[in-house]
Design a protein around this motif. Structure first.
Motif, mmCIF file in Angstrom:
data_model
loop_
_atom_site.group_PDB
_atom_site.id
_atom_site.type_symbol
_atom_site.label_atom_id
_atom_site.label_comp_id
_atom_site.label_asym_id
_atom_site.label_seq_id
_atom_site.Cartn_x
_atom_site.Cartn_y
_atom_site.Cartn_z
ATOM 1 N N PRO A 1 0.809 -1.222 0.000
ATOM 2 C CA PRO A 1 0.000 0.000 0.000
ATOM 3 C C PRO A 1 0.844 1.274 0.000
ATOM 4 N N ALA A 2 0.517 2.182 -0.906
ATOM 5 C CA ALA A 2 1.011 3.560 -0.833
ATOM 6 C C ALA A 2 -0.079 4.379 -0.163
ATOM 7 N N THR A 3 0.306 5.389 0.554
ATOM 8 C CA THR A 3 -0.686 6.187 1.262
ATOM 9 C C THR A 3 -0.639 7.640 0.803
ATOM 10 N N ALA A 4 -1.759 8.327 0.983
ATOM 11 C CA ALA A 4 -1.870 9.707 0.518
ATOM 12 C C ALA A 4 -0.969 10.637 1.319
ATOM 13 N N ILE A 5 -0.273 11.521 0.616
ATOM 14 C CA ILE A 5 0.518 12.550 1.289
ATOM 15 C C ILE A 5 -0.409 13.547 1.970
ATOM 16 N N GLU B 1 -3.638 19.579 3.311
ATOM 17 C CA GLU B 1 -3.202 19.277 4.680
ATOM 18 C C GLU B 1 -2.484 17.934 4.708
ATOM 19 N N MET B 2 -1.326 17.896 5.374
ATOM 20 C CA MET B 2 -0.492 16.702 5.393
ATOM 21 C C MET B 2 -1.075 15.626 6.306
ATOM 22 N N ASN B 3 -0.981 14.383 5.851
ATOM 23 C CA ASN B 3 -1.381 13.253 6.684
ATOM 24 C C ASN B 3 -0.295 12.910 7.700
ATOM 25 N N GLU B 4 -0.632 12.018 8.640
ATOM 26 C CA GLU B 4 0.311 11.606 9.689
ATOM 27 C C GLU B 4 1.269 10.556 9.134
ATOM 28 N N ARG C 1 4.259 1.787 2.096
ATOM 29 C CA ARG C 1 5.509 1.567 1.385
ATOM 30 C C ARG C 1 6.015 2.842 0.696
ATOM 31 N N ALA C 2 5.097 3.754 0.363
ATOM 32 C CA ALA C 2 5.472 5.011 -0.287
ATOM 33 C C ALA C 2 4.386 6.043 -0.004
ATOM 34 N N PHE C 3 4.709 7.305 -0.293
ATOM 35 C CA PHE C 3 3.789 8.410 -0.012
ATOM 36 C C PHE C 3 3.536 9.177 -1.303
#
Length: 425
Positions: free
Chosen positions: A123-127, A135-138, A148-150
């Motif tokens: 899984p890549a997750t949202a920046i 707004e930045m995620n945690e 695994r990536a942003f």
């Protein structure tokens, strides 16, 4: 289960058997033996087909799913099935779902589905929250949970301030930022590549500069903030030159290209076939050839399918209303073999779907050696047709539905699981 693969050409620079023809005995997910003798041991099945080759398993670095929220387009199960038939032991999943993949629970849910499965979905997750760039995620929590990536996936990182902060923050744990480079304002309302074809069709085009100016910006911000960045699905010759110069200058930058941009160009859209409508758009022939050369020269690190499944309700409509996107993780290797094998050497292609994406994402590299856990994709020449009966995705938004191919993966052994394709003759 004991499987015996005969007369296999190994393509694995990390193996002592690289470029040799050998016989491989697999027992319970391990490489029990590798030898070149004629004697055949007692096994459950023998696979003996002409021109059989093997490498360590592949990784598709850009795929999308409809789960959660739009499982009718694709769910994790059908995506995994398409990946399995495509020869992929791993795939990087973009976060553009409904809701967006941006919570620890989202990451853990995807990873839980990997248990006991052959293909591992990374899984890549949202920046930014909801991939909106505000707004930045945690990120630390998401990294700890297994992201695994942003990346904001299909959405470009338009917010320069947020991009700088992300580059700085990710350095705390050597995190990877992936950006799809496209200036939103320059690309606004665009339907295809800006050029002679778009003018003749009366459609607003997306100019090359919409991508190139974003890459220029990102590289300058990378010099300022430090860290590393991966550009997703580049499509122009100038983008290649910018990235090449940045690499030569010591910046930590990598990039990928969609397989379709290596074999298709914008003249095909004269048919108004919405299955050719994708982002970035198919460019002109000169850019297409430049991308092929970029793969051969090593400027482009990774080849991806860009697998973005859509149902007919999103594609069978007026061209300007149809969704951008094309599916095809199952046919990435067949497309290469049919259209690119004479231009891009096989060892370079395999590096772009194996060693390089694994290195970029921090996936452990394997090697084809006796006694190792089997992590293998076997592939060969075989005539077959990609149609409704052989397509393993829930969607069929590809111009290659109905196409006859002459190669495909025949077996995948990875993550303790074994798969033998029923599509090869």
């Amino acid at each position: 289960m004991r499987l015996y693969f005969k007369e296999v050409e190994i393509i694995d620079s990390n193996s002592s058997f690289h470029e040799q023809k050998v016989n491989i005995l697999i027992e319970d997910g391990k490489i029990k033996d590798i030898h070149s003798t004629e004697e055949t041991p007692k096994v459950d099945r023998i696979i003996n087909v002409p021109n059989l080759k093997a490498s360590t398993s592949w990784l598709d670095m850009k795929v999308f799913s409809g789960e959660p929220g739009e499982e009718y387009r694709e769910d994790i199960e059908s995506l995994s099935e398409a990946l399995k038939y495509g020869g992929f032991g791993y795939a990087l999943l973009m976060p553009n779902t409904n809701p967006v993949i941006q919570q620890k629970a989202d990451i853990k849910s995807i990873l839980a589905k990997n248990i006991g499965q052959l293909t591992q979905i990374l899984p890549a997750t949202a920046i930014s929250k909801d991939c909106e760039g505000e707004e930045m995620n945690e990120m630390l929590d998401l990294h700890t949970a297994g992201a695994r990536a942003f990346t904001d996936g299909a959405n470009p990182m338009w917010n320069s301030d947020l991009l700088v902060k992300t580059l700085q923050y990710l350095q705390k744990f050597d995190g990877l930022l992936i950006n799809f480079p496209q200036d939103r304002k320059l690309a606004m309302f665009g339907q295809m590549n800006e050029g002679i074809t778009s003018t003749g069709m009366g459609l607003k085009g997306i100019p090359n500069v919409a991508e190139e100016i974003m890459i220029q910006r990102d590289l300058e911000l990378l010099r300022y903030a430090g860290g590393k960045i991966h550009f997703s699905c580049i499509s122009t010759a100038k983008s290649l030159n910018l990235i090449k110069s940045a690499k030569e200058g010591g910046l930590k930058v990598t990039c990928d290209v969609n397989i379709h941009h290596l074999i298709l160009d914008d003249s095909l859209l004269e048919s108004f076939n919405t299955n050719y409508k994708l982002l970035p758009p198919l460019r002109g022939k000169a850019d297409q050839q430049a991308l092929v050369n970029g793969v051969k020269d090593g400027v482009i690190d990774v080849i991806v399918s860009g697998h973005q499944p859509y149902d007919e309700d999103h594609k069978k409509m007026e061209f300007d209303l149809a969704a951008f996107g094309i599916m095809g993780t199952q046919i990435l290797y067949p497309l290469y073999h049919k259209y690119l094998k004479d231009e891009i050497p096989l060892n370079i292609f395999l590096k772009c779907i194996n060693e390089n994406p694994k290195a970029i994402l921090g996936v452990k590299q394997s090697a084809i050696e006796k006694g190792r856990i089997a992590d293998l994709t076997f592939f060969t020449d075989s005539s077959w047709t990609f149609d409704q009966s052989t397509n393993k995705s829930k969607s069929n938004n590809s111009p290659f539905i109905g196409e006859q191919f002459d190669a495909l993966p025949v077996a995948l052994i990875a993550n303790g699981q074994t798969f033998l394709s029923d599509l090869f003759n």
